[in-house]
Design an enzyme around this catalytic site. Structure first.
Site, PDB file in Angstrom:
ATOM      1  N   THR A 170       0.858  -1.172   0.000  1.00 15.06           N
ATOM      2  CA  THR A 170       0.000   0.000   0.000  1.00 15.06           C
ATOM      3  C   THR A 170       0.891   1.216   0.000  1.00 15.06           C
ATOM      4  OG1 THR A 170      -1.655  -1.128   1.324  1.00 15.06           O
ATOM      5  CG2 THR A 170      -1.680   1.260   1.451  1.00 15.06           C
ATOM      6  N   ARG A 198     -12.918  -8.518  -0.957  1.00 12.33           N
ATOM      7  CA  ARG A 198     -12.291  -8.155   0.327  1.00 12.33           C
ATOM      8  C   ARG A 198     -11.864  -6.682   0.286  1.00 12.33           C
ATOM      9  NH1 ARG A 198      -6.955  -6.003   1.742  1.00 12.33           N
ATOM     10  NH2 ARG A 198      -6.577  -6.599   3.885  1.00 12.33           N
ATOM     11  N   VAL A 199     -12.208  -5.951   1.342  1.00 14.09           N
ATOM     12  CA  VAL A 199     -11.803  -4.547   1.453  1.00 14.09           C
ATOM     13  C   VAL A 199     -10.859  -4.420   2.642  1.00 14.09           C
ATOM     14  CG1 VAL A 199     -12.584  -2.166   1.848  1.00 14.09           C
ATOM     15  CG2 VAL A 199     -13.982  -3.735   0.469  1.00 14.09           C
ATOM     16  N   GLY A 200      -9.712  -3.780   2.415  1.00 10.89           N
ATOM     17  CA  GLY A 200      -8.735  -3.600   3.494  1.00 10.89           C
ATOM     18  C   GLY A 200      -8.904  -2.267   4.197  1.00 10.89           C
ATOM     19  N   ASP A 201      -7.935  -1.947   5.027  1.00 13.66           N
ATOM     20  CA  ASP A 201      -7.991  -0.713   5.831  1.00 13.66           C
ATOM     21  C   ASP A 201      -7.815   0.553   5.010  1.00 13.66           C
ATOM     22  OD1 ASP A 201      -5.308  -1.604   5.367  1.00 13.66           O
ATOM     23  OD2 ASP A 201      -4.602  -0.221   6.900  1.00 13.66           O
ATOM     24  N   THR A 221      -0.004   0.860   6.684  1.00  9.41           N
ATOM     25  CA  THR A 221       0.239  -0.170   5.677  1.00  9.41           C
ATOM     26  C   THR A 221       0.376  -1.495   6.418  1.00  9.41           C
ATOM     27  OG1 THR A 221       2.606   0.322   5.803  1.00  9.41           O
ATOM     28  CG2 THR A 221       1.406   1.304   3.990  1.00  9.41           C
ATOM     29  N   GLY A 222       0.212  -2.576   5.684  1.00  9.46           N
ATOM     30  CA  GLY A 222       0.373  -3.891   6.289  1.00  9.46           C
ATOM     31  C   GLY A 222      -0.960  -4.560   6.535  1.00  9.46           C
ATOM     32  N   GLY A 224      -4.183  -5.160   7.019  1.00 11.47           N
ATOM     33  CA  GLY A 224      -5.321  -4.262   7.100  1.00 11.47           C
ATOM     34  C   GLY A 224      -6.407  -4.711   8.052  1.00 11.47           C
TER      35      GLY A 224
HETATM   36  N1  ASP Z   1      -3.050  -2.468   4.215  1.00  9.05           N
HETATM   37  C1  ASP Z   1      -3.269  -3.137   2.936  1.00  9.05           C
HETATM   38  C2  ASP Z   1      -4.562  -3.904   2.973  1.00  9.05           C
HETATM   39  O1  ASP Z   1      -4.889  -4.470   4.015  1.00  9.05           O
HETATM   40  C3  ASP Z   1      -2.211  -4.084   2.523  1.00  9.05           C
HETATM   41  C4  ASP Z   1      -0.787  -3.685   2.805  1.00  9.05           C
HETATM   42  O2  ASP Z   1      -0.464  -2.532   3.078  1.00  9.05           O
HETATM   43  O3  ASP Z   1       0.076  -4.591   2.734  1.00  9.05           O
HETATM   44  O4  ASP Z   1      -5.197  -3.987   1.957  1.00  9.05           O
END
Ligand code: ASP
Length: 308
Positions: A170, A198-201, A221-222, A224
């Protein structure tokens, strides 16, 4: 301006706008667009890695610290610049904040935002290669057991489906403009091999993005799902209000996710920029960084995030 890993490619475009007196919102959108167009980045925009079905689904959001207005889109296919759709939702659809899937695409067409191919040959190749048994095991060294479990379940789901036709990461960008306004933009293709829809953060205000001129801007990031469960971006700003500096605020907010049960656990990062120009970041991973550039600097510098 500050940006998460791989966001540095967009800082020059944003800084140029700020130097010309542009707003933080304009600078954030411009910077994120550069990252979205970068095909070498397989976690954002064009070249993003696809979902279980081999389709690239993009999420993005933008939030204005002056008004606390925001726009967000999720599960968008066929548009290379979801940040601009999110911006248009913010500016031109004030009765709503978050649009998903076909509705977001319909609105983007009405707003005159160009469609374009998002799946590249290279992303499709990486998507396939990442599900090879050897690649799954190698993921343990870099991403940990949660990533291995995640890819295994993705593979099992793919194997249980009729074969599809053809085949994480992200960007966060935060800006403070000359008038003291803050803005935060986030864009992602989400987890590769994610379940369709699927929806992330990144699209969820309060989780992956939050901005308030009175306190600061924050983004994640990461993993979510953890940021959504813990409301991490909003929590960073609660920590600022309690007197923490930006780095400590990010560390405290991310730390609140450490005890949550999650068999697909992966790293989580947060970034924060305050109205007086202080900034900081934290990560559960070692060696995580972010980049910083101010209007009087020719280029960005890379800073370490605090590891928790
Ligand atoms: N935060 C992002 C999500 O959950 C993925 C990411 O940053 O690795 O979609």
């Amino acid at each position: 301006m500050i940006a998460s890993e791989r966001g540095e490619v967009g800082l020059a475009a944003g800084i140029e706008l700020l130097r010309a007196g542009g707003s933080a919102m304009d600078a954030v959108e411009a910077a994120v667009r550069v990252v979205e167009a970068n095909e070498a980045d397989h976690y954002v925009g064009v070249g993003g890695l696809p979902n279980l079905l081999g389709e690239v689904e993009l999420d993005a959001s933008i939030m204005d610290g002056a008004t606390l207005r925001a726009g967000a889109v999720a599960g968008v296919t066929g548009f290379p610049h979801p940040i601009s759709i999110a911006r248009a939702v913010c500016d031109r659809l004030p009765q709503h904040l978050l649009l998903v899937g076909a509705g977001a695409e319909r609105f983007a067409d009405e707003a005159g935002i160009p469609r374009g191919e998002t799946l590249t040959d290279e992303a499709r190749r990486l998507w396939l290669a990442g599900l090879e048994p050897e690649a799954i095991e190698q993921a343990r060294a870099t991403h940990g057991g949660g990533e291995v479990a995640y890819r295994r379940q993705a593979l099992a789901q793919i194997q249980a489906m009729s074969p599809p036709e053809g085949p994480w990461g992200t960007v966060n960008v935060l800006a403070l403009d000359a008038t003291g306004n803050l803005a935060v933009g986030v864009s992602t293709s989400g987890y590769p091999w994610k379940y369709p829809g699927r929806v992330g953060d990144s699209a969820v205000i309060g989780a992956g993005n939050y901005c308030d001129n009175r306190i600061g801007g924050a983004a994640c990031t990461g993993r979510g799902e953890l940021a959504i469960r813990a409301g991490t971006a909003r929590t960073v700003l609660l920590e600022i209000e309690r007197g923490a500096d930006p780095q400590e605020a990010c560390a405290a907010a991310v730390a609140r996710t450490l005890d949550l049960p999650d068999e697909f656990r992966a790293s989580l990062q947060a970034l924060c920029l305050t109205p007086d120009g202080r900034h900081g970041g934290a990560s559960t991973a070692s060696g995580a960084t972010y980049s910083v550039q101010s209007a009087d600097e020719d280029t960005f510098t890379v800073r370490e995030r605090k590891q928790i």
